[in-house]
Design a protein around this motif. Structure first.
Motif, mmCIF file in Angstrom:
data_model
loop_
_atom_site.group_PDB
_atom_site.id
_atom_site.type_symbol
_atom_site.label_atom_id
_atom_site.label_comp_id
_atom_site.label_asym_id
_atom_site.label_seq_id
_atom_site.Cartn_x
_atom_site.Cartn_y
_atom_site.Cartn_z
ATOM 1 N N ALA A 73 0.815 -1.212 0.000
ATOM 2 C CA ALA A 73 0.000 0.000 0.000
ATOM 3 C C ALA A 73 0.851 1.266 0.000
ATOM 4 O O ALA A 73 0.549 2.232 -0.710
ATOM 5 N N ILE A 74 1.907 1.271 0.821
ATOM 6 C CA ILE A 74 2.663 2.510 1.010
ATOM 7 C C ILE A 74 4.010 2.197 1.635
ATOM 8 O O ILE A 74 4.156 1.199 2.348
ATOM 9 N N LYS A 75 4.997 3.017 1.347
ATOM 10 C CA LYS A 75 6.281 2.881 2.021
ATOM 11 C C LYS A 75 6.135 3.369 3.463
ATOM 12 O O LYS A 75 5.488 4.389 3.714
ATOM 13 N N PRO A 76 6.730 2.680 4.415
ATOM 14 C CA PRO A 76 6.576 3.119 5.811
ATOM 15 C C PRO A 76 7.114 4.519 6.063
ATOM 16 O O PRO A 76 6.590 5.233 6.925
ATOM 17 N N SER A 77 8.109 4.946 5.300
ATOM 18 C CA SER A 77 8.664 6.295 5.483
ATOM 19 C C SER A 77 7.682 7.381 5.061
ATOM 20 O O SER A 77 7.857 8.553 5.418
#
Length: 280
Positions: A73-77
């Motif tokens: 879904a998304i990069k954690p950063s």
């Protein structure tokens, strides 16, 4: 095999999270597996995120490949403004250094809640200060800002405890103002489970549905019909299923969950990865 597309991902999901205003209740995004992002006027909580390919890489050339099914879904950063992140237990899809490292770096004031029994393991895996995480066992609570989190047992496959009697596997009940969310972590049913949970008057229950099959050679979870029944037994106003459609060897269809919820009259919601759900 083509990946199941995320409903929202990367910058689109990031903008949706940052701009959304929860006037009442909570906003919730499923991030895949057991990861859920919760936003309310009382704070933001990230449950058990797994936002890397660390397990796919680890098991690529083994007899138990973790073939990813759904897009990340998304990069954690990219996730900022997070007050609290949880790990319910030590399995990598619930305690992933490749996810938590960048997430913690992007959120310097974030708090991490873990099972106290796992403190040494967590500190080693994350290379963090031994005393930094907030450790809980069942029956204990902690307040972070306006967020209160209670720990309850989880059975994965048993309610395992250390020599001090502290649970290695937990579920968390989070209170955000008038809203109460139960994230079970990985669990099967155990004696007295409904009796422990019912007094919390859960508004939203988040439960796994991938089940337990011995041929997978991994610890199991509730099947979909069991998750629906548990939500009904504890009086949850809404239930959202998780822990499926991530790894091809360890998943189940949500159909039996849906059918059982309908039979019981249990309100439910099926989410796509990255999809937002408003609950009040």
């Amino acid at each position: 095999m083509s990946l199941i597309p995320a409903v929202q991902k990367d910058e689109v999901l990031q903008r949706d999270f940052q701009s959304a205003v929860p006037a009442e209740g909570i906003l919730l995004w499923w991030l895949g597996q057991s990861g859920f992002l919760i936003k309310s006027e009382y704070g933001t909580v990230l449950f058990d995120p797994y936002l890397s390919d660390s397990l796919t890489d680890k098991y690529r050339d083994t007899d138990k490949p973790h073939v990813r099914m759904t897009e990340r879904a998304i990069k954690p950063s990219q996730l900022t403004g997070i007050d609290l992140v949880t790990s319910t237990h030590n399995h990598t899809d619930h305690l992933d250094a490749a996810t938590l490292g960048p997430l913690i770096a992007a959120n310097p004031s974030i708090k991490l809640v873990i099972p106290e029994a796992n403190r040494a393991f967590v500190a080693k895996r994350l290379a963090c200060d031994f005393a930094w995480p907030i450790g809980l066992s069942d029956g204990q609570s902690e307040t972070v800002g306006a967020i209160t989190i209670h720990a309850v047992p989880a059975a994965h496959n048993n309610v395992d405890r250390d020599q001090q009697g502290r649970c290695h596997y937990l579920g968390y009940i989070v209170q955000l103002g008038p809203n109460t969310i139960y994230h079970s972590g990985d669990t099967l049913m155990y004696d007295g489970m409904s009796e422990i949970l019912r007094p919390f008057a859960v508004d939203l229950a988040i439960l796994p549905i991938n089940g337990m099959r011995p041929e997978r050679r991994v610890s199991g979870n509730l099947f979909g019909d069991q998750a629906a029944q548990l939500a009904h037994q504890i009086g949850a106003r809404m239930v959202v299923p998780c822990h499926y459609d991530m790894f091809s060897f360890n998943t189940e269809s949500p159909d039996i969950f849906i059918d059982t919820c309908k039979m019981l009259g249990q309100p439910y919601r099926i989410l796509g990865c990255g999809e937002r759900f408003a609950f009040s």
